[in-house]
Design an enzyme around this catalytic site. Structure first.
Site, PDB file in Angstrom:
ATOM      1  N   HIS A  33       0.865  -1.176  -0.061  1.00  0.00           N
ATOM      2  CA  HIS A  33      -0.010   0.060   0.187  1.00  0.00           C
ATOM      3  C   HIS A  33       0.929   1.246  -0.026  1.00  0.00           C
ATOM      4  CE1 HIS A  33      -3.656   2.314   1.690  1.00  0.00           C
ATOM      5  NE2 HIS A  33      -2.981   3.204   1.255  1.00  0.00           N
ATOM      6  N   HIS A  35       1.434   5.448  -1.811  1.00  0.00           N
ATOM      7  CA  HIS A  35       1.264   6.591  -2.489  1.00  0.00           C
ATOM      8  C   HIS A  35       2.433   7.185  -3.235  1.00  0.00           C
ATOM      9  CE1 HIS A  35      -2.913   6.915  -0.833  1.00  0.00           C
ATOM     10  NE2 HIS A  35      -2.299   6.286   0.144  1.00  0.00           N
ATOM     11  N   LYS A 119      -9.385  -0.331  -5.598  1.00  0.00           N
ATOM     12  CA  LYS A 119      -9.334   0.347  -4.111  1.00  0.00           C
ATOM     13  C   LYS A 119     -10.855   1.089  -3.988  1.00  0.00           C
ATOM     14  CE  LYS A 119      -7.855   2.596  -0.276  1.00  0.00           C
ATOM     15  NZ  LYS A 119      -6.782   2.349   0.140  1.00  0.00           N
ATOM     16  N   HIS A 156     -10.405   0.838   2.248  1.00  0.00           N
ATOM     17  CA  HIS A 156     -10.167   1.933   3.178  1.00  0.00           C
ATOM     18  C   HIS A 156     -11.381   1.826   4.347  1.00  0.00           C
ATOM     19  CE1 HIS A 156      -8.452   5.916   4.929  1.00  0.00           C
ATOM     20  NE2 HIS A 156      -9.769   5.938   5.494  1.00  0.00           N
ATOM     21  N   HIS A 194      -4.581  -0.735   5.894  1.00  0.00           N
ATOM     22  CA  HIS A 194      -4.057  -0.080   7.224  1.00  0.00           C
ATOM     23  C   HIS A 194      -5.013  -0.174   8.213  1.00  0.00           C
ATOM     24  CE1 HIS A 194      -6.968   2.824   5.350  1.00  0.00           C
ATOM     25  NE2 HIS A 194      -5.866   3.128   4.431  1.00  0.00           N
ATOM     26  N   ASP A 267       1.409   2.741   3.356  1.00  0.00           N
ATOM     27  CA  ASP A 267       0.623   3.785   3.301  1.00  0.00           C
ATOM     28  C   ASP A 267       1.632   5.075   3.415  1.00  0.00           C
ATOM     29  OD1 ASP A 267      -1.603   5.292   2.786  1.00  0.00           O
ATOM     30  OD2 ASP A 267      -2.403   5.229   4.927  1.00  0.00           O
TER      31      ASP A 267
HETATM   32  O1  DOR Z   1      -3.124   9.337   5.748  1.00  0.00           O
HETATM   33  C1  DOR Z   1      -3.586   8.928   4.750  1.00  0.00           C
HETATM   34  N1  DOR Z   1      -3.366   9.519   3.397  1.00  0.00           N
HETATM   35  N2  DOR Z   1      -4.642   8.018   4.429  1.00  0.00           N
HETATM   36  C2  DOR Z   1      -5.183   7.814   3.134  1.00  0.00           C
HETATM   37  O2  DOR Z   1      -5.957   7.071   3.435  1.00  0.00           O
HETATM   38  C3  DOR Z   1      -4.787   8.921   2.115  1.00  0.00           C
HETATM   39  C4  DOR Z   1      -3.484   9.163   2.353  1.00  0.00           C
HETATM   40  C5  DOR Z   1      -3.086  10.105   1.199  1.00  0.00           C
HETATM   41  O3  DOR Z   1      -3.342   9.679   0.001  1.00  0.00           O
HETATM   42  O4  DOR Z   1      -2.484  11.162   1.653  1.00  0.00           O
HETATM   43 ZN    ZN Z   2      -3.263   5.117   1.768  1.00  0.00          ZN
END
Ligand code: DOR
Ligand code: ZN
Length: 366
Positions: A33, A35, A119, A156, A194, A267
């Site tokens: 997971h 970003h 997702k 989520h 998460h 995450d």
């Molecule tokens: O803390 C987070 N940041 N939780 C999420 O679900 C999304 C993520 C983000 O894309 O910044």
């Molecule tokens: Zn995330």
């Protein structure tokens, strides 16, 4: 299933001093997971992940989101183009589920080999989730198509009802959304992303093999006091928000237990400082840079260094039906603590690297 049942990789535990483990060799880890964003931030943060990780499930919450197979293929090309020369890293793509997603896209996505999961963001739950799902009934045909072709759903797991306290949103989601969904579609493979509560851990443990959970690095380290006591710390704010200490301890127990249903999904979620340090700061902790050192520290504290490889490198591929990596990564415990950059500089501004608030001595050997 590939990767399952294979003998544990030679885990080289070299005892430099009697009874003290100072080096640890594990299969190269994957991040289930992550970003990566796009453009300037992508270019700056991608090397932080590709340095240590072989693969990552890449979240689709761009603006606009990654909705179709074509979107995912184009995003994958941008990621590959941003990789440092010689990097050995494979992005595993995801689609962002919307109420207008075409069920027929699921078979195409699964057959492509590019898309490994879809997702589910409840609309309004987190960063860039406005195109997410308001009414699960409206996406049932998509979920049924996913179950048919074996495409996992990454969830989520928080309700968005403003009447539900933010610290209860995961627990309420389990009862009001996830349990009914599992009864309705038992064949759908699901990753509860998460997980942050003892309730979530228990739910996953008690479920059949089609349900697993990812655990982040920061949720093994933070409780809600770290965010709020003695001043508000925006770089510790993420979603789902860290809970009270008893939940953190349950997460540690799950991660270090050897249970194959729990694996690493960092995450790691970069936001430039200007967006974190403002009156309404964005959610996300950026841990790509130091995750492996932090995890070695946590697993050593829990007396479970021999289980680190399962969590970072074996349980995830087994769930996704992929082979574990064959390359290895070596961690060394040294007298001097690790020094990471406080910030990763991007052309959009600096991104603060997660600071655990204690010295860490496990270095990734280079
Ligand atoms: O803390 C987070 N940041 N939780 C999420 O679900 C999304 C993520 C983000 O894309 O910044
Ligand atoms: Zn995330």
């Amino acid at each position: 299933m590939a990767g399952q049942g294979a003998p544990p990789l030679a885990m080289a535990l070299q005892l430099r001093y009697p009874g003290v483990m100072t080096t640890l060799t594990i299969r190269r880890p994957d991040d289930w997971h992550l970003h990566l964003r796009d453009g300037a931030v992508l270019r700056a943060v991608l090397p932080e992940t590709s340095r240590h990780f072989a693969r990552a499930i890449v979240m689709p919450n761009l603006v606009p989101p990654v909705v179709t197979l074509d979107d995912a293929m184009a995003y994958r090309e941008r990621i590959l183009a941003a990789l440092p020369a010689g990097a050995d890293f494979q992005p595993l793509m995801t689609l962002y589920l919307t109420e207008t997603t075409d069920p027929a896209e699921m078979a195409r996505a699964a057959a492509s080999g590019v898309v490994k999961a879809v997702k589910l963001y409840p609309a309004g739950a987190t960063t860039n989730s406005t195109s997410g799902v308001r009414d699960l009934d409206r996406v049932m045909p998509v979920l049924e198509a996913m179950a048919r072709v074996g495409l996992p759903l990454c969830i989520h797991g928080e309700v968005t009802d403003p009447a539900v306290d933010i610290f209860d949103r995961e627990a309420v989601f389990l009862d009001s959304v996830l349990a009914p969904l599992r009864r309705r579609l038992p064949d759908l493979r699901v990753v509860l992303e998460h997980v942050t509560t003892a309730d979530g851990v228990a739910f996953v443990r008690e479920a059949g093999p089609g349900l697993a959970a990812t655990i982040t690095t920061h949720h093994l380290i933070l409780n809600r006091n770290h965010i709020l006591a003695g001043g508000i710390r925006p770089h510790y704010y993420c979603l789902p928000v860290a809970k009270r200490e008893s939940h953190r301890l349950a997460l540690r127990q799950a991660a270090t237990s050897g249970d194959r249903k729990f694996f690493l999904g960092t995450d790691s979620a970069p936001h430039v400082d200007a967006l974190k340090e403002q009156a309404c700061g964005c959610a996300g902790c950026f841990t790509a840079t130091n995750t492996l050192s932090l995890l070695a520290h946590v697993f050593e504290e829990e007396g479970a260094l021999d289980r680190l490889e399962g969590f970072t490198s074996r349980h995830g591929p087994a769930f996704y039906g992929l082979a574990a990596n064959t390359a290895t990564l070596r961690l060394e415990k040294r007298a001097e603590p690790c020094h990471w950059p406080a910030k990763i500089m991007t052309d959009a501004g600096p991104v603060t690297v997660f600071n655990p608030g204690f010295p860490v001595h496990w270095h990734v050997a280079t």
